[in-house]
Scaffold this motif. Structure first.
Motif, mmCIF file in Angstrom:
data_model
loop_
_atom_site.group_PDB
_atom_site.id
_atom_site.type_symbol
_atom_site.label_atom_id
_atom_site.label_comp_id
_atom_site.label_asym_id
_atom_site.label_seq_id
_atom_site.Cartn_x
_atom_site.Cartn_y
_atom_site.Cartn_z
ATOM 1 N N LYS A 79 0.846 -1.202 0.000
ATOM 2 C CA LYS A 79 0.000 0.000 0.000
ATOM 3 C C LYS A 79 0.882 1.252 0.000
ATOM 4 C CE LYS A 79 -4.218 0.377 1.573
ATOM 5 N NZ LYS A 79 -5.395 0.358 2.415
ATOM 6 N N HIS A 140 -1.093 -4.107 -3.595
ATOM 7 C CA HIS A 140 -1.715 -2.848 -3.994
ATOM 8 C C HIS A 140 -0.963 -2.274 -5.191
ATOM 9 C CE1 HIS A 140 -4.512 -2.455 -0.632
ATOM 10 N NE2 HIS A 140 -3.575 -3.074 0.076
ATOM 11 N N VAL A 143 -3.090 3.103 -8.832
ATOM 12 C CA VAL A 143 -4.282 3.190 -9.682
ATOM 13 C C VAL A 143 -4.250 4.383 -10.635
ATOM 14 C CG1 VAL A 143 -5.748 1.893 -8.106
ATOM 15 C CG2 VAL A 143 -5.582 4.378 -7.873
ATOM 16 N N ASP A 151 -6.942 -1.076 -6.920
ATOM 17 C CA ASP A 151 -6.180 -0.832 -5.700
ATOM 18 C C ASP A 151 -5.439 -2.094 -5.264
ATOM 19 O OD1 ASP A 151 -5.337 0.531 -3.257
ATOM 20 O OD2 ASP A 151 -6.777 -0.793 -2.275
#
Length: 182
Positions: A79, A140, A143, A151
């Protein structure tokens, strides 16, 4: 992308083969003038966009490595990585645009077609060796880099990605009397 737990490998192989046949037909039937013509909705020529369509398959090889690494780490790690990449969207867009402009000068249509065959063949062989567990690993993604990045995407999603990218850009080609082919 679906993030589903089971993957229909044959459907992916069939999509790669359909894209391969389409790619060859587009290159085989395009004149030099066709290849030099601007595309619809991009700043590339048809030849540059065709190379970019090939690049969508080439980049998957790097994405497979990333998923193998980040898929074994805590999700928060990928992430953070995706956020950093999203922050670098402007330089990515510049490189993404310039790459095909230079690549077509080196590759040309014949080498581009051969590269498409090599890359899709490589992806098919890799997919054949993936375990079901591996296909469910994911990470992740940035995007902002591509409309087909979600995502969170699994390895199975990444194998499906290049043909979605291919089909999207195929509609932007202006081959054959200025019309979209395909």
């Amino acid at each position: 992308m679906t993030n589903e737990t089971h993957m229909d490998r044959q459907a992916v192989y069939d999509d790669y083969e359909r894209a391969r046949r389409t790619f060859h037909r587009l290159l085989d039937t395009a004149s030099k003038d066709d290849l030099a013509r601007p595309t619809r909705g991009t700043k590339w020529t048809n030849e540059q966009l065709l190379w970019h369509m090939l690049f969508g398959y080439m980049v998957v090889r790097a994405l497979l490595i990333l998923v193998r690494v980040f898929g074994r780490l805590p999700r928060s790690t990928s992430k953070v990585f995706a956020r950093v990449l999203n922050a670098a969207t402007v330089p990515f867009d510049l490189v993404n645009h310039a790459g095909p402009c230079g690549a077509v000068k080196v590759y040309g249509p014949r080498r581009t077609a051969a590269a498409f065959d090599r890359v899709t063949g490589s992806l098919e062989r890799r997919l054949a060796g993936e375990s079901e567990d591996d296909l469910t690993r994911g990470m992740h993604y940035p995007v902002r880099w591509d409309p087909f990045f979600q995502d969170y995407m699994t390895l199975a999603d990444i194998y499906r990605y290049p043909t979605q990218h291919f089909d999207f850009h195929r509609r932007q080609l202006t081959l054959g009397s200025g019309n979209t082919v395909g």
